[in-house]
Design an enzyme around this catalytic site. Sequence first.
Site, PDB file in Angstrom:
ATOM      1  N   PHE A   1     -11.453  -6.911  14.028  1.00 10.05           N
ATOM      2  CA  PHE A   1     -10.375  -7.393  13.174  1.00 10.05           C
ATOM      3  C   PHE A   1     -10.048  -6.348  12.111  1.00 10.05           C
ATOM      4  O   PHE A   1     -10.931  -5.828  11.440  1.00 10.05           O
ATOM      5  CB  PHE A   1     -10.790  -8.713  12.517  1.00 10.05           C
ATOM      6  CG  PHE A   1      -9.758  -9.236  11.550  1.00 10.05           C
ATOM      7  CD1 PHE A   1      -8.508  -9.640  12.002  1.00 10.05           C
ATOM      8  CD2 PHE A   1     -10.027  -9.287  10.194  1.00 10.05           C
ATOM      9  CE1 PHE A   1      -7.544 -10.099  11.115  1.00 10.05           C
ATOM     10  CE2 PHE A   1      -9.072  -9.748   9.300  1.00 10.05           C
ATOM     11  CZ  PHE A   1      -7.821 -10.155   9.756  1.00 10.05           C
ATOM     12  N   GLN A   2      -8.780  -6.034  11.979  1.00 13.92           N
ATOM     13  CA  GLN A   2      -8.283  -5.045  11.010  1.00 13.92           C
ATOM     14  C   GLN A   2      -8.920  -3.670  11.194  1.00 13.92           C
ATOM     15  O   GLN A   2      -9.176  -2.966  10.234  1.00 13.92           O
ATOM     16  CB  GLN A   2      -8.456  -5.545   9.572  1.00 13.92           C
ATOM     17  CG  GLN A   2      -7.524  -6.713   9.266  1.00 13.92           C
ATOM     18  CD  GLN A   2      -7.404  -7.043   7.792  1.00 13.92           C
ATOM     19  OE1 GLN A   2      -8.329  -6.824   7.023  1.00 13.92           O
ATOM     20  NE2 GLN A   2      -6.263  -7.580   7.387  1.00 13.92           N
TER      21      GLN A   2
ATOM     22  N   LYS B   1     -17.075  -0.523   5.728  1.00 18.55           N
ATOM     23  CA  LYS B   1     -17.448  -1.549   4.747  1.00 18.55           C
ATOM     24  C   LYS B   1     -18.944  -1.532   4.412  1.00 18.55           C
ATOM     25  O   LYS B   1     -19.338  -1.606   3.251  1.00 18.55           O
ATOM     26  CB  LYS B   1     -17.053  -2.931   5.296  1.00 18.55           C
ATOM     27  CG  LYS B   1     -17.360  -4.069   4.345  1.00 18.55           C
ATOM     28  CD  LYS B   1     -16.837  -5.403   4.903  1.00 18.55           C
ATOM     29  CE  LYS B   1     -17.021  -6.510   3.872  1.00 18.55           C
ATOM     30  NZ  LYS B   1     -16.428  -7.779   4.321  1.00 18.55           N
TER      31      LYS B   1
ATOM     32  N   GLU C   1       0.806  -1.223   0.000  1.00 19.83           N
ATOM     33  CA  GLU C   1       0.000   0.000   0.000  1.00 19.83           C
ATOM     34  C   GLU C   1       0.843   1.279   0.000  1.00 19.83           C
ATOM     35  O   GLU C   1       0.450   2.296  -0.571  1.00 19.83           O
ATOM     36  CB  GLU C   1      -0.947   0.032   1.201  1.00 19.83           C
ATOM     37  CG  GLU C   1      -2.071  -0.996   1.136  1.00 19.83           C
ATOM     38  CD  GLU C   1      -1.688  -2.325   1.753  1.00 19.83           C
ATOM     39  OE1 GLU C   1      -0.492  -2.543   2.057  1.00 19.83           O
ATOM     40  OE2 GLU C   1      -2.596  -3.168   1.926  1.00 19.83           O
TER      41      GLU C   1
ATOM     42  N   MET D   1      24.469   8.830   2.491  1.00 21.57           N
ATOM     43  CA  MET D   1      24.398  10.117   3.185  1.00 21.57           C
ATOM     44  C   MET D   1      24.603   9.935   4.679  1.00 21.57           C
ATOM     45  O   MET D   1      25.259  10.753   5.334  1.00 21.57           O
ATOM     46  CB  MET D   1      23.054  10.803   2.896  1.00 21.57           C
ATOM     47  CG  MET D   1      22.982  12.240   3.370  1.00 21.57           C
ATOM     48  SD  MET D   1      24.263  13.296   2.633  1.00 21.57           S
ATOM     49  CE  MET D   1      23.403  13.949   1.193  1.00 21.57           C
TER      50      MET D   1
END
Lengths: 194, 563
Positions: B113-114, B163, B51, B472
């Site tokens: 969940f999630q 959802k 993602e 760097m």
Amino acid sequence: MSTNRHTVSALVEDRPGVLNRVSSLFRRRGFNIESLAVGTTEEPGISRMTIVVEGPPSIADQVQKQLDKLIDVVTVETLNEDESVVRELALIKVACRPDQRREILDVVDIFRGSVVDVSTTTVIIQLTAAADTLNALIENLRPYGIREMVRTGRIALARGPRTTATHQHETEEERRFHQEIGRLPEGELPFSSK
Amino acid sequence: MVMMSGADILLESLKRLGVDTIFGYPGGAVLPLYDRFPAHPEIHHVLVRHEQAAGHAADGYARASGRLGVALATSGPGATNLVTAITNAQMDSVPTLFITGNVIRALIGRDGFQEADITGITMPTVKHNYLVMQAQDIARTIAEAAYLATTGRKGAVHVDIPKDVFIEQAEFEWPEHVSVRGYRIPGKADAESVREAAAIINAAERPVIFAGHGIIQADAAEELRRFAERGGIPILNTLLGLGGIPQDHALSYGMMGMHGSYWANHTASAADVIIALGMRMDDRAMGRFADMNPTAKIVHVDIDPAEHGKNLFTLCPVVGDVKHVLPQLTDAIEKRSHVEWIRWIDTLRSEHRHSMMVPPGNELTTQFAVSKIAEFAGHEAIFTTGVGQHQMWAAQFMDISRPRQFITSGGLGTMGFEVPAAMGAQAACRDRQVWTICGDGGFQMTFQEIATMVDERLPVKMAIMNNGFLGMVRQWQELFHNDNYVSVAMSQPDFVKIAEAYGIRGIRVSDQSQVEDAIREAAADPGPVILDFQVTTEENVWPMVPSGAALKETIEGPQRVTR
């Protein structure tokens, strides 16, 4: 009141999360909130936040501009203390035997406060005043024993007919966008560059 | 009255906005949305492999094209994986829309969940965000979100949708009018501040322009050129401002800041008037604030009034869009040439040009590799970079001369930005050559997207500047921590074999003499290509303003820095 204190008055959308947005901004930018009060206004859907901030004048400027950047903040202004009415309400529960009531009432009268609850061992005193007046009353009550206390935080309004307006004129850019989005031919992004 | 599901309303709304590409990754909470993609073939969904890459791709897409970039993720880990990309886009004011699913409304706040409080998490890193609790609010919210992302000071807007809201039926009603009462879009500057700015500029003897990302974002390169030419005012660019003026323009003096040129930083420090245009006085560009030319009068034009006086005292703040304000200023200033001042800068430049040259000799350096790529690919190509030494060398040596030619993570400094950003840029500009200049560290953070590029036929050329170090960080450990190298040497996989594993061409380049052929071969290949440039390992980026030093303390070459 010291010049390092700035009273910022913001009209905000009355939406979930708006207080979180404001407090998160103060935390993130390291601005010091001395007091914050939120309540409804004459306009449905709009709340007023009165925030007292500590710091040099440059901070006050940044606080105002950063607040203004929040989409849920409709308008914001820094109030000049001399041209505003600034008040705070306190409820103070003081230890008080029946024989001390007269004495305490005398103190409360001097400050134009009132007693709003009495028991055999305590009284609750209510006072609405400027913050330093509240502080003075509290100092005078301290010797009797302050059992508990709550203050609302400062609220303020500009004196005279001036108001914090929620309506501003549309800018040219906004007008252009508003015209375009209604008549948008499908599939054409009105506000992107080529 | 047209009733449809929340998922259809969302996709219908995006189509109304002209969105044709979404970078995303499916998951439980967005299943009802993915279910409806086939019914909306006008929107192409690019299935990424992580993602974060969806977010950077949307960012690269927006920077390359100037259009709204859109990324999509599921709830919980999908959403939190977007956070770096959201912050990156917001820091660099890139017009982006991030959409996440969330658990069903009844489960919000119950640690289902999630579930992640993603609007709470992104709140401080977005321009604005929304949690949409009813399908009937989706169309208005998406219109508003796009409006906020693409106007004013552009930025990242996040929309979170539970959802069951995707499933809920509602009427599709595209708003006739989007108006947000707490939001203003500055356009032209008010006449008073233009007069004031013009008076300061007209009285200047040694004026200089700091041109920032705002010039690119507002498509105001032409307006900048006219203004500078009328006033005879030399132009310095910030890192993100590169491309706002061609490098070969007579008034163009290149990049200022921590790895800007000696002459640019001294010009900034010697000017009597600074005209800052669409830039935010970042510490990497300005050096130590207190000693950033404290006697110069600063005229600061910015669309975001909160940038005025945030880091430096601004004598003359001008609120407005540089696209509109520059013509106003051009009309208001007198024609000048500032011959002596420009001669002074030119002399400084010719005396110090050596510190901005590709190192002589026949070793394969990053400076040599990137300048050859730039020479070959030209101004019409798009270059993206990661963060670190290779980024600074790309900024110094790639002759960035066109707006949107150079795409780099400036504010947040996100390693791993390069590959997915290039993927997004290539998706937006299929007809341009896209080269990503990668560090070997950053490349390993996000190269999983090669799979996406193969699927999508996005022929990005990935040039890894492989020095076996986090360069760097190593440079700072060498200069500021007495050569105490800690966790900066890295073993590398065989990058050519990685290319083979993905079914693409991989080319190893270990000698200067191979560089040109390798670049030509990569460009001729129809697919993505990995070029593993095995460059010198302990090179430092010069010039340098040590961290916390002032611009006028620019160091041009190797020497021990005490701090």
